[in-house]
Design an enzyme around this catalytic site. Structure first.
Site, PDB file in Angstrom:
ATOM      1  N   ASP A  52       0.749  -1.209   0.061  1.00 27.93           N
ATOM      2  CA  ASP A  52       0.173   0.048  -0.013  1.00 27.93           C
ATOM      3  C   ASP A  52       0.903   1.299  -0.038  1.00 27.93           C
ATOM      4  OD1 ASP A  52       0.951  -0.149   2.568  1.00 27.93           O
ATOM      5  OD2 ASP A  52      -1.114  -0.243   3.507  1.00 27.93           O
ATOM      6  N   SER A  53       2.151   1.003  -0.058  1.00 26.69           N
ATOM      7  CA  SER A  53       3.136   2.263  -0.117  1.00 26.69           C
ATOM      8  C   SER A  53       2.980   2.662  -1.581  1.00 26.69           C
ATOM      9  CB  SER A  53       4.697   1.911  -0.222  1.00 26.69           C
ATOM     10  OG  SER A  53       4.956   0.313  -0.831  1.00 26.69           O
ATOM     11  N   LYS A 121      -1.357  -9.301   2.830  1.00 30.24           N
ATOM     12  CA  LYS A 121      -0.810  -8.993   3.991  1.00 30.24           C
ATOM     13  C   LYS A 121      -1.537  -8.056   4.950  1.00 30.24           C
ATOM     14  CE  LYS A 121       3.108  -5.783   3.831  1.00 30.24           C
ATOM     15  NZ  LYS A 121       2.805  -4.781   4.625  1.00 30.24           N
ATOM     16  N   GLU A 123      -1.490  -5.476   8.617  1.00 30.98           N
ATOM     17  CA  GLU A 123      -0.836  -4.860   9.811  1.00 30.98           C
ATOM     18  C   GLU A 123      -1.346  -5.301  10.942  1.00 30.98           C
ATOM     19  OE1 GLU A 123       0.060  -0.942   8.767  1.00 30.98           O
ATOM     20  OE2 GLU A 123       0.926  -1.482   6.742  1.00 30.98           O
ATOM     21  N   GLU A 190       9.092  -4.085  10.494  1.00 30.57           N
ATOM     22  CA  GLU A 190       9.565  -2.890   9.948  1.00 30.57           C
ATOM     23  C   GLU A 190      10.164  -2.098  11.166  1.00 30.57           C
ATOM     24  OE1 GLU A 190       6.841  -1.112   7.364  1.00 30.57           O
ATOM     25  OE2 GLU A 190       7.894   0.876   7.265  1.00 30.57           O
TER      26      GLU A 190
HETATM   27  O1  KIV Z   1       3.647  -1.107   1.741  1.00 32.00           O
HETATM   28  C1  KIV Z   1       4.724  -1.327   1.582  1.00 32.00           C
HETATM   29  O2  KIV Z   1       5.465  -0.978   0.834  1.00 32.00           O
HETATM   30  C2  KIV Z   1       5.330  -2.336   2.701  1.00 32.00           C
HETATM   31  C3  KIV Z   1       6.708  -2.455   2.968  1.00 32.00           C
HETATM   32  C4  KIV Z   1       7.430  -1.440   3.402  1.00 32.00           C
HETATM   33  C5  KIV Z   1       7.094  -3.627   3.747  1.00 32.00           C
HETATM   34  O3  KIV Z   1       4.461  -2.693   3.415  1.00 32.00           O
END
Ligand code: KIV
Length: 272
Positions: A52-53, A121, A123, A190
Site C-alpha cells: 500500500d506504499s 498482507k 498490519e 519494520e
Molecule cells: O507497503 C509497503 O511497501 C510495505 C513494505 C514497506 C513492507 O508494507
C-alpha cells in the site's frame, strides 16, 4: 543447516518456509505495475509485494491510508500479468479489514479473485486476530506485518524506530508467536532494533522479512522506488540506493526535450 541454494521455478509460501529452514535469505521488493513487475520477476526476486506504499510512491499521498481496495486490486492485477516466478503478496488497505472479520474476508477474497494474487498482507497482531483467522480459514495465505505499521501512523505520531522499550518489544514477540500459531506463512518486521528482530526470527519457524530490522532476519524487503533512487526525499538509515534513477531519468528526458527543440529528433532514419 545447509546453505546450498535450491532453484525455485515458482516461489510458493512453502518455498519461503523451506528457504528459512535451509538458511537461504529471502529477497522481497515492491512493484505496482506491469512493466516494473516484469523486471523485478526476471531478476529472480522471490516475493513481490504490491504494497500500500503505492499510496505514497504511485499516487503521491503523504501516508498509506487513502489508497482504496479497488486501487490495490488494479495495481495487483497489473503485477500478476507480468509475473512467472515470484510469489505475489498484496496489502489489504487501511479500512478494509480492521472493523470486522467478515469485511476482512470479503476484502481478501476480492483481492485473490479479481487480481489473481497469491497471498495477502495485514498490519497488526492481537488486535486483528479474528480477521486473520477468518481469512486463513478461507484458505488464503496471510503475511503479517509488525513493528512500524504505517497504517497506524497517526497512533504512533512519527516514523521513528518502534519497540525500543521493553513493553512494546514483549508485545511484538508475543504478536509474532500468535501470527505463527494462527497459520500466517511469514511476517514483515519494520523499523525495529536489529537485536529484537533477530530474537523474533529465532523464536518462530516462519520467515521474518525485515525492512530496517537488521541482518539477523530471514529476508529483506525494500520499496522499489527507494532502491532505484526514484524517490529523493526519503533517506532512512536502512535504505541502500542501488541507482540514482531520478537523476538519470531526468537527464534522459532533458536530452529528449533538447533534441525536439533543436529539431535533432526525429532524424531521417527515425521517420517513414
Ligand atoms: O507497503 C509497503 O511497501 C510495505 C513494505 C514497506 C513492507 O508494507
Amino acid at each position: 543447516m545447509s546453505t546450498a541454494k535450491k532453484e525455485y521455478k515458482r516461489v510458493t509460501v512453502k518455498s519461503l518456509v523451506d528457504m528459512k529452514k535451509n538458511g537461504e535469505k529471502i529477497s522481497m521488493l515492491t512493484a505496482y505495475d506491469y512493466s516494473m513487475a516484469k523486471i523485478v520477476d526476471a531478476a529472480n526476486v522471490d516475493v513481490i509485494l504490491v504494497g500500500d506504499s503505492a499510496s505514497n510512491v504511485m499516487a503521491g499521498h503523504e501516508t498509506t491510508l487513502p489508497i482504496t481496495l479497488d486501487q490495490m486490486i488494479y495495481h495487483a492485477s497489473s503485477v500478476i500479468r507480468a509475473v512467472n516466478r515470484a510469489l505475489v503478496v498484496v496489502d489489504i488497505p487501511f479500512g478494509s479489514y480492521q472493523s470486522d472479520p467478515k469485511e476482512a474476508l470479503r476484502s481478501a477474497i476480492r483481492i485473490m479473485k479479481e487480481s489473481g494474487a497469491h497471498a495477502v498482507k495485514v498490519e497488526g497482531g492481537q488486535e486483528i486476530k479474528e480477521s486473520v483467522k477468518r481469512i486463513l480459514n478461507a484458505g488464503i495465505p496471510v503475511m503479517g506485518h509488525l513493528g512500524l505499521t504505517p497504517q497506524s501512523i497517526y497512533k504512533f505520531g512519527t516514523y521513528t524506530v518502534r519497540a525500543k522499550e521493553e513493553e512494546e518489544a514483549h508485545k511484538l514477540i508475543e504478536d509474532a508467536k500468535l501470527l505463527e500459531k494462527m497459520g500466517c506463512f511469514a511476517i514483515v518486521l519494520e523499523k525495529i532494533p536489529a537485536k529484537l528482530a533477530k530474537e523474533v526470527a529465532e523464536s518462530v519457524s516462519i520467515p521474518i522479512i525485515g525492512i530496517g530490522a537488521g541482518n539477523g532476519v530471514d529476508g529483506q524487503v525494500l520499496v522499489i522506488h527507494d532502491l532505484l533512487g526514484i524517490t529523493q526525499e526519503f533517506n532512512p538509515r536502512f535504505l541502500r540506493r542501488y541507482l540514482n534513477l531520478y537523476e538519470e531519468m531526468g537527464n534522459a528526458i532533458s536530452k529528449y526535450v533538447d533534441d525536439v527543440k533543436t529539431r535533432d529528433f526525429p532524424s531521417d532514419e527515425e521517420q517513414y
